[in-house]
Every structure is written in structure tokens, then in C-alpha cells.
Design an enzyme around this catalytic site. Structure first.
Site, short mmCIF file in Angstrom:
data_model
loop_
_atom_site.label_atom_id
_atom_site.label_comp_id
_atom_site.label_asym_id
_atom_site.label_seq_id
_atom_site.Cartn_x
_atom_site.Cartn_y
_atom_site.Cartn_z
N LEU A 86 19.12 79.17 117.06
CA LEU A 86 18.87 80.31 116.18
C LEU A 86 17.87 81.30 116.76
CD1 LEU A 86 18.59 78.45 112.73
CD2 LEU A 86 20.54 79.75 113.61
N PHE A 91 5.93 78.52 118.45
CA PHE A 91 5.94 77.07 118.33
C PHE A 91 6.98 76.44 119.23
CE2 PHE A 91 7.07 73.04 116.33
CZ PHE A 91 5.84 72.51 115.98
N PRO A 93 11.67 76.46 120.12
CA PRO A 93 13.02 76.87 119.72
C PRO A 93 13.39 76.35 118.33
CG PRO A 93 13.17 75.06 121.26
CD PRO A 93 11.72 75.44 121.19
N ASP A 210 -1.22 85.45 110.47
CA ASP A 210 -0.24 85.90 111.47
C ASP A 210 0.92 86.61 110.79
OD1 ASP A 210 0.62 86.29 114.06
OD2 ASP A 210 1.66 84.38 114.19
#
Length: 436
Positions: A86, A91, A93, A210
Site C-alpha cells: 500500500l 515506520f 512498509p 506529527d
């Protein structure tokens, strides 16, 4: 003073008996021993400790989360195949999978997104644990739902609800897709604002830290949800006015006072929201080195134009809207963005006030509607793109091979969705009622 709680006392089954002397064994964790009744990272004395987490399901988070094995997650993602890929963030995949009661009794059949930690990346166990701790306890229509996790050896994975439209960054800036309509943009901004307002109004406030377009996920109806809580922090408590921490986040979205001092407040999130709102208004990225030098930083370029929005509206509103937007709504949104982007944190509005302003903008009806909106789904190879090599390394580490699928492209028309929005658009309150 509330005593510090160790991970060993919260997750007693996460450590082998050899590593726990008899005298150090703790009583099961009592959530009422934490201020605000919610476990937070500040309640944990060593959030960086490696855990085996075999029976996290028996802890405070267990009622909300499922503990999956690595083999189960490999099975539901077809061995982390490239056909299920996706996207990828800080972080690691993300792959699409499908859960049902064959994997876990009682689970409703549903597509999911499985996020795999990149062991060579900039994030690690601490960020993984932050997601588990925050999203394992916080539930809201505009926060992405964390379904479960996996922790085996060095592997850290997270399982979320699947969001069919992907993230806002791709929807707003992808080269080959038609522009998002005005109502959709305001709806997305409002949903995201309500998610932030929820975090800020918690008894124990949460600072998201974030906020950016790529962390806003969209479902099939373009309802927005906040994702990726790896950098989230517990807000100040008592007489404290801020949290002091090392500066982290994304260039172009971080508040100036946070960059200069490391002082983090909920107003730092408000600034980030202002940047995303500006992206929605202009159709331009927060930072783009391909633009002329004076326009590379969106906020620096747009702030003077926002200040005199009456005379400059046509200079910064996204031309791809082709004039199909509310003039009054654009003016109000410009004022709101300017306030959120104030150099002085105290001058920025609270997220509750932002929500009320956006609700008023969404209710305006001075807009041309009924235009076609076509969503183009890129083919699998295009989505994998330049990330293919990095994903291959990650999958190779757990004994997988990439698979490839032939090119395909689907086109969906959402004209009917917008044809009656003037009269029937769902308000966020209605959505809240449906999901509660």
C-alpha cells in the site's frame, strides 16, 4: 505522587521468568493507579525495553487489541507480497491483508492494513510501543482503529483498519488524479480537526506532534482519520505549560517555537493543522524544492497573501478547483489558516474553535455543485515504485519473496456522491452518532 510503573508490572508475561528475580515480581497493573485512568508513556519507566509480549492480551490493552503471530500476518498479506503493498512511511512498509474468524474467533471479516517496522529505519520499538499504548486505549471516529499487533523476536508489526482512499498527501498531490472538490477538502479538514480536538481535550491531553497530510487517512466516503502515533507525547499536566523534548517531526509542519526551544504544547499541533489547511486551500505541498526559491516553503510564501486575503484570494487558491468553491468559505478558511500559523503560540485558536469555524464553512451553500469527480486508482507497480527495493530487503529478512501483478487501472466516478451534497451531506456529528 503516583509511583512509576514498569513494563514488567504492566505486561508480566512479556518477560521470561529467568529475567525476573522473585523479589521483583509486581502485582497486576491497576489502571486507576495512573493519573487520568489511562496508561501513558510517562507512566512507563522504560518504554525502550524489548518485550516478548506473548500475553499482552491479558493486560490493560487486551480488551481492545488482538495479539497476532508473524505467521498469521504473513498469511493474510500473501507473504507481504508486492501486490498487497500500500505504501511506506517513517515506520516502514504497509501491506493490505484480510482478517476473518478463521484467524481469530469472533473477528468480523474485514480488510486490514499491516504496518511492518523497517529494522534499518529511523523508528523502532519505542515508536511501536507508543502506537500500541495510545491507539490501544483511545477510540474515536476520527482516529484510525488499531486492531492488533505482533511482537516476535525483533519484528514489530501493527494491524489497522483498512482505509480505502489511502492518505491525503496522495489524494491531494498525485499527478494523475483529478482535483479533490471544495466540499471534500473542507470535510477532510473538519474530520482531522475533530480528531485533534479529541486528543487535546482528554483528561490526560495527547500532543500528536506529527500532523501532516501523509498521516491523515481517508475512508471510501472521504472521512479523515489520524494515523501514526509513533511520535505522540503526553501533554503537560498540573502547573506545567509545556513538555520539553527533542525536536522531531516533519520539516515544513513543525511549529517555530518548538523548533527553537523544544517546548511542545497542543498549540504546536494547531500550527501543523494550519499547514495542512493551507495545503488544502492551495493544492501545494508544505515544502517543494521544485518551486521557485521564494515559494519553496509554502507558509513563508503564503502568509503575506493570507494577511490580505481580500485582494489575494485568486493568487493562492488551488487553480485545479476551477472556481468551483465557496468564496465566503475560502475567505473564512484563509483567516483560520492565518490564525493557526501565527508566530505566537498564544495567538493560535484552540482546536475546538477550529472545529466550529470549519463546521460553519461546511454549511455554506454559495458553491457550484454537480461537477464530475473522477478518482483514478494507480496500478500496483506504480504504487510500489521506488520503494520496491527497500521492501524487498525487509521481506527477505523474514524469508519472503516479492510477487508482481500485471498492470491495471480502474476509474470510478463519484458524481452522484456530490450531486446532492448541498442538501444531504453528512455532518461529522451524524457520523459520530452512527459509529458510537
Amino acid at each position: 505522587m503516583v509511583p512509576k510503573i514498569t513494563l514488567k508490572s504492566i505486561f508480566p508475561g512479556c518477560f521470561s521468568s529467568k529475567s525476573l528475580p522473585m523479589e521483583s515480581k509486581k502485582q497486576p497493573f491497576n489502571p486507576h493507579s495512573c493519573s487520568g485512568g489511562r496508561l501513558s508513556l510517562s507512566d512507563i519507566s522504560d518504554p525502550g525495553s524489548p518485550l516478548s509480549m506473548n500475553d499482552l492480551s491479558n493486560s490493560i490493552l487486551g480488551s481492545n487489541l488482538h495479539s497476532f503471530t508473524l505467521s498469521e500476518l504473513k498469511f493474510i498479506t500473501n507473504d507481504f507480497s508486492s501486490t498487497n503493498f500500500l505504501g511506506e512511511g517513517g515506520f516502514g512498509p504497509v501491506f493490505k491483508g484480510f482478517l476473518d474468524d478463521k484467524i481469530r474467533p469472533g473477528l468480523d471479516p474485514q480488510p486490514v492494513a499491516v504496518k511492518l517496522l523497517d529494522l534499518d529505519g529511523n523508528q523502532g520499538h519505542r515508536e511501536w510501543l507508543a502506537e500500541v499504548v495510545f491507539l490501544g486505549q483511545l477510540r474515536h471516529p476520527y482516529l484510525v482503529k488499531l486492531i492488533g499487533y505482533c511482537c516476535e523476536d525483533e519484528h514489530r508489526l501493527l494491524v489497522y483498519e483498512y482505509m480505502a482512499r489511502g492518505n491525503l498527501e496522495n489524494q491531494l498531490f498525485r499527478r494523475y488524479s483529478v482535483s479533490l472538490p471544495w466540499l471534500t477538502r473542507i470535510k477532510i479538514a473538519l474530520c482531522a480537526a475533530k480528531g485533534l480536538a479529541f486528543l487535546h481535550e482528554e483528561e490526560k491531553p495527547v500532543i500528536y506532534r506529527d500532523f501532516k497530510a501523509s498521516n491523515i487517512l481517508l475512508d471510501s466516503d472521504y472521512n479523515a482519520k489520524l494515523s501514526d502515533f509513533g511520535l505522540a507525547k503526553d501533554g503537560p499536566e498540573g502547573d506545567n505549560t509545556h513538555v520539553t523534548t527533542r525536536v522531531m517531526g516533519t520539516h515544513g509542519y513543525a511549529a517555530p517555537e518548538y523548533i527553537m526551544t523544544g517546548h511542545l504544547t497542543t498549540m504546536s499541533d494547531v500550527y501543523g493543522f494550519g499547514v495542512v489547511l493551507l495545503e488544502l486551500l492551495t493544492g501545494k505541498r508544505a515544502v517543494d524544492k521544485k518551486r521557485p526559491s521564494r515559494e519553496q516553503n509554502l507558509v513563508e510564501w503564503a502568509r503575506p497573501l493570507l494577511k490580505d486575503y481580500q485582494n489575494n484570494l485568486d493568487k493562492f487558491i488551488d487553480q485545479k478547483l476551477e472556481g468551483k468553491f465557496s468564496i465566503e468559505g475560502a475567505k473564512r478558511a484563509s483567516i483560520l489558516a492565518y490564525e493557526c500559523l501565527s508566530h505566537y503560540a498564544k495567538n493560535r485558536p484552540t482546536m475546538n474553535r477550529v472545529v466550529k469555524t470549519l463546521e460553519n464553512i461546511l454549511s455554506l451553500n454559495d458553491i457550484s455543485i454537480g461537477h464530475n469527480f473522477v478518482y483514478i486508482v494507480p496500478n500496483g507497480d506504480q504504487m510500489v515504485g521506488e520503494k520496491k527495493e527497500n521492501c524487498g530487503k525487509l521481506r527477505g529478512r523474514i524469508g519472503n519473496r516479492q510477487r508482481h501483478r500485471g498492470k491495471s487501472r480502474a476509474v470510478y466516478s463519484d458524481t452522484a456522491l456530490y450531486r446532492t451534497w448541498k442538501y444531504e451531506i453528512k455532518s461529522p456529528e451524524a457520523i459520530d452518532g452512527q459509529r458510537n
